[in-house]
Design an enzyme around this catalytic site. Structure first.
Site, short mmCIF file in Angstrom:
data_model
loop_
_atom_site.label_atom_id
_atom_site.label_comp_id
_atom_site.label_asym_id
_atom_site.label_seq_id
_atom_site.Cartn_x
_atom_site.Cartn_y
_atom_site.Cartn_z
N ARG A 231 -17.27 10.55 -15.37
CA ARG A 231 -17.88 11.56 -14.50
C ARG A 231 -17.83 12.91 -15.21
NH1 ARG A 231 -20.03 8.04 -12.31
NH2 ARG A 231 -20.02 7.46 -10.11
N GLU A 260 -25.17 17.21 -13.35
CA GLU A 260 -26.28 16.40 -13.87
C GLU A 260 -27.21 15.91 -12.75
OE1 GLU A 260 -23.84 13.09 -15.35
OE2 GLU A 260 -24.59 11.86 -13.70
N HIS A 292 -26.65 9.24 -18.27
CA HIS A 292 -25.90 8.39 -17.32
C HIS A 292 -26.53 6.99 -17.26
CE1 HIS A 292 -23.02 8.83 -13.67
NE2 HIS A 292 -23.01 7.59 -14.14
C1 COI Z 1 -21.60 4.23 -10.87
O1 COI Z 1 -21.87 3.06 -10.57
O2 COI Z 1 -20.68 4.84 -10.32
C2 COI Z 1 -22.36 4.89 -11.93
O3 COI Z 1 -21.85 5.78 -12.53
C3 COI Z 1 -23.77 4.47 -12.17
C4 COI Z 1 -24.67 5.07 -11.14
C5 COI Z 1 -24.75 6.55 -11.25
C6 COI Z 1 -26.06 4.49 -11.15
#
Ligand code: COI
Length: 326
Positions: A231, A260, A292
């Protein structure tokens, strides 16, 4: 049973169709992220499936009036949902737990790309510059690697790294006994002090907020390589930029960055980005940025959709729901 799924991308449609049929649910697929304007699309649905769009009390209240009993995020992180408000309204919140190999493999790729200066090599190659200036790398196997956070993804990173032969130090609030033969659990100060490369696999919590900051950067080795596939909030971006400019940080690979949310997964071609830190970071030859996308594989997207649907069904049927967050 009916589920409304928001932010449905074209690449998800076939899988929604497959699992919708398999599970016998009626699906309402909405391409846009959820908002007050399209909240009515959940009318008569018991479950709502979302991804990263923030969901606040007002939206939850509107969904409650539509008959929604559970909001399932097709993501591991669920910090975008106002969980306290959901608790007050009696709406369950769930995440999903897709295959950890997806992000773990991407992490190892990013590590190798960072230590082998791949951004420079590839950009130069495109310009037909095949010189060796400034592209000498290092072997990952000779490095001490720090893994901060040994949940499912951090654990898989450690397991994948075994083949490289590097020394692995790990940090987690809850160390895993089964990892002790591959990694040595230490405190964070030891990670900062002894690691050549540090990779972060922590959720966005108060504890992980700006874990990489001016003070912790000061404690790290000169030329340390930092990898963040977790993150953006884990790193104080201003401090990171300063450390990169001063050479304290030798290279970074960032699949996430603070603020972001308004940018990633959209096309900003020919438009001002309005994210100054990103502009600075992405211009650095030693900073590899991706939008991401560490999660984005066939396998993970399939898991995200299947588990989100199954989670809604389990909740509505009053069955054990392994994805519910409490
Ligand atoms: C999550 O699954 O927590 C991710 O970081 C991917 C999502 C932002 C699509």
């Amino acid at each position: 049973m009916k589920i409304t799924a928001y932010s449905c991308r074209p690449d998800e449609l076939a899988m929604f169709e497959k699992f919708g049929k398999e599970c016998g649910v009626q699906l309402v697929l909405v391409p846009e992220g959820p908002s007050m304007e399209n909240a009515h699309m959940a009318e008569g649905s018991q479950g709502v499936s979302i991804i990263t769009t923030p969901v606040d009390e007002q939206l939850l209240g509107r969904w409650k009036r539509c008959g929604v009993q559970i909001v399932s995020s097709r993501t591991v992180g669920y910090e975008h949902v106002d969980k306290d408000a959901a608790d007050r309204l009696g709406i369950a919140v769930a995440n999903v737990s897709y295959t950890p190999n997806t992000v773990a493999e991407y992490t190892v790729m990013a590590m190798l790309m960072a230590v082998r200066r791949m951004k420079t090599i590839m950009t130069r190659f495109l310009g037909q510059d095949y010189s060796l200036l400034d592209i000498r790398g290092r072997e990952l196997g000779r490095m001490t690697v720090g893994v901060v956070g040994t949940g499912r993804i951090g654990e898989t990173v450690i397991r994948l790294l075994r083949g490289f032969g590097c020394r692995i130090l790990a940090y987690d609030l809850k160390p895993k006994t089964e990892l002790k033969e591959f990694a040595e659990y230490v405190d964070l100060d030891t990670i900062w002090r002894e690691c050549d490369l540090i990779t972060f696999h922590t959720p966005a919590t108060k504890k992980s907020y700006h874990m990489v900051n001016r003070d912790t950067l000061e404690k790290m080795r000169d030329g340390v390589v930092l990898i963040n596939m977790a993150r953006g909030t884990v790193m104080d971006t201003a401090a990171l930029i300063q450390a990169l400019e001063g050479g304290k940080v030798g290279a970074a690979a960032l699949d996430v960055v603070e603020n972001e949310g308004k940018i990633y997964y959209k096309d900003f071609k020919y438009q001002p980005l309005g994210h100054h830190d990103m502009a600075i970071l992405s211009a650095m030859p030693n900073v590899l940025m991706t939008p991401h996308t560490a999660f984005f594989t066939d396998e993970a997207v399939s898991d995200m959709i299947e588990y989100s649907i199954r989670s809604c069904i389990a909740h509505v049927n009053g069955e054990e729901n392994p994805w519910r967050v409490w």
